[in-house]
Design an enzyme around this catalytic site. Structure first.
Site, mmCIF file in Angstrom:
data_model
loop_
_atom_site.group_PDB
_atom_site.id
_atom_site.type_symbol
_atom_site.label_atom_id
_atom_site.label_comp_id
_atom_site.label_asym_id
_atom_site.label_seq_id
_atom_site.Cartn_x
_atom_site.Cartn_y
_atom_site.Cartn_z
ATOM 1 N N LYS A 43 75.673 3.836 39.944
ATOM 2 C CA LYS A 43 74.891 2.617 39.818
ATOM 3 C C LYS A 43 74.061 2.167 40.817
ATOM 4 O O LYS A 43 73.301 1.165 40.552
ATOM 5 C CB LYS A 43 75.793 2.205 38.528
ATOM 6 C CG LYS A 43 76.391 2.601 37.860
ATOM 7 C CD LYS A 43 75.923 2.545 36.621
ATOM 8 C CE LYS A 43 76.424 3.298 35.310
ATOM 9 N NZ LYS A 43 75.560 2.662 34.046
ATOM 10 N N ASP A 44 74.668 2.342 41.966
ATOM 11 C CA ASP A 44 74.418 1.404 42.845
ATOM 12 C C ASP A 44 72.298 2.163 42.800
ATOM 13 O O ASP A 44 71.796 1.511 43.399
ATOM 14 C CB ASP A 44 74.360 2.499 44.377
ATOM 15 C CG ASP A 44 75.930 1.880 44.513
ATOM 16 O OD1 ASP A 44 76.210 0.870 44.371
ATOM 17 O OD2 ASP A 44 75.759 2.320 45.911
#
Length: 453
Positions: A43-44
């Protein structure tokens, strides 16, 4: 060489061959290890992309507040980027998410609001609704809306897809992804299919989610929706990031299979991954007959196992849900091993003298104290002795006047390790309700007997 800030280290995650857990699969299976991102999850990538896109469009202004509904991983990426870029964060999440995820968000200085899981998305208490309300109420705020913000998919179209294509030298034949927001599978899948239209894109879904039936029938069936334990995949609505044209099929995996497979990945491959990785591998094993020896399968391992220490990596949590076989001794097996013992209790209105007489007659050192049949406390030899030394006239007083806190109750599936850790100088035993509803007591002596027997 050095990086100017932590955000520059996102991406270029390794691709690792799986050798043991996939031994029954004829194809080559490779795991994309997204845990090496600085926030320990895939998700970064999209968190930074959504922020940069919002900055370009002028909807996220300097000193603003980022408000998002997140299960934890997106929040981590957003919080990390917010620190570097000078924003504040408020996150809403559900009460089914692991405590570790919530604690991690708070460690980055974010405010976290926990909302109920078992409500419709439109319900004002849902984490979607609460985040939308906060966006309206908080000045200079912006809601990324990872579900419908197409910058999410774009991040994976620009980064994850090309990385996989390059790392497999274009040999990839199947992409397997647990589907939540849909950004990873739709973005990476779109890029890969542009390079080779024959690549199959398989989405892993969970029971209680709407994706599989919608893909197969075009029907959003509310009867399919019910609470589930698996984290990070499945939804009760259709996010705009889920591109059903890109996804060739969905496979559903049970909560139990996902949880146990998560642990197996660590034990058999030495990879400490999260719950969605367990779902993905369990789903792939269910689909193994669709694969050929020459196939090259890439499975996304979204996040890190440390986010699930209180859940999938906790044996008592698994036992409480009936997910783990009774390999270790539990309260149930301790009771089964010992001879039948009648637990003697004492009503709270009985006198201290009666308690003394029962303990003497039966040679026992403690008595659970009840009120209308419910255990509300305990009285021990030392309680009685201390009280009478202080005031001998208390003999005729009710035991409720000197009783102390009840012995703790445990579940029949509680492990011997957990029970043993609960018994100490202050807690001499634990109570358990058997399958007939009868109260039983387990002492340290019972544990020793069960182990030695």
């Amino acid at each position: 060489m050095w990086y100017n800030n932590i955000l520059e280290t996102i991406g270029n995650t390794p691709l690792v061959r799986l050798n043991n857990i996939t031994k029954d699969i004829s194809a080559t299976v490779l795991a994309k290890i997204e845990t090496t991102n600085p926030g320990n999850s895939i998700k970064d990538r999209m968190a930074v992309k959504m922020i940069e896109d919002a900055e370009k469009r002028g909807v996220l202004k300097p000193g603003g507040t980022i408000i998002e509904g997140t299960s934890g991983n997106t929040g981590m990426g957003l919080a990390m980027a917010a620190i570097i870029k000078g924003y504040k964060c408020i996150f809403t999440t559900t009460d089914k998410q692991s405590k570790e995820k919530v604690d991690a968000l708070r460690a980055f200085g974010a405010e976290v609001i926990v909302c109920p899981t078992n409500v419709d998305p439109e319900d004002p208490r849902s984490y979607y609704s609460v985040s939308s309300r906060l966006e309206r109420e908080v000045p200079n705020s912006w809601k990324p809306n990872q579900y419908d913000n197409l910058a999410n998919s774009q991040a994976h179209y620009e980064q994850t897809g090309p990385e996989i294509w390059k790392q497999t030298e274009g040999k990839i034949t199947h992409l397997v992804v647990g589907v939540g927001t849909g950004g990873t599978i739709s973005g990476a899948g779109k890029y890969l299919k542009e390079q080779n239209p024959n690549i199959k894109v398989w989405g892993i879904d969970t029971y209680g989610s709407v994706f599989k039936k919608y893909k197969e029938t075009g029907i959003l069936d509310k009867d399919e929706i019910y609470p589930y334990i698996t984290e990070g995949i499945g939804e009760d609505f259709l996010p705009q990031n889920v591109n059903f044209d890109i996804i060739d099929l969905f496979e559903k995996v049970t909560d139990k299979d996902a949880a146990l497979m998560t642990r197996e990945i660590a034990r058999k491959e030495g990879i400490f991954a999260g719950n969605s990785a367990g779902s993905a591998i369990a789903g792939l094993l269910q689909l193994k007959d669709k694969l050929k020896p020459e196939d090259v399968v890439v499975v996304i391992f979204h996040d890190h196992g440390s986010r699930y220490m209180g859940k999938m990596y906790n044996e008592d949590w698994l036992r409480e849900r009936g997910f783990l076989k009774d390999e270790k001794l539990t309260a149930r097996s301790i009771l089964a091993k010992r001879s039948n013992q009648e637990v003697v209790t004492l009503d709270c209105e009985k006198t201290i003298l009666e308690a003394i007489n029962i303990m003497k007659t039966l040679s026992i050192s403690q008595l659970p104290v009840t009120q209308q049949g419910m255990v509300i406390g305990k009285v021990t030899e030392s309680n009685v002795l201390d009280s009478l030394l202080e005031n001998p006239s208390l003999k005729s007083s009710p035991v409720k006047d000197i009783m102390t806190a009840s012995l703790p109750f445990v579940d029949l599936n509680t492990s011997i390790d957990k029970i043993s850790s609960m018994i100490n100088k202050d807690v001499s035993a634990v109570l358990v309700e058997d399958e007939q509803g009868k109260i039983e007591i387990i002492t340290q002596y019972d544990i020793i007997e069960a182990i030695s027997g």
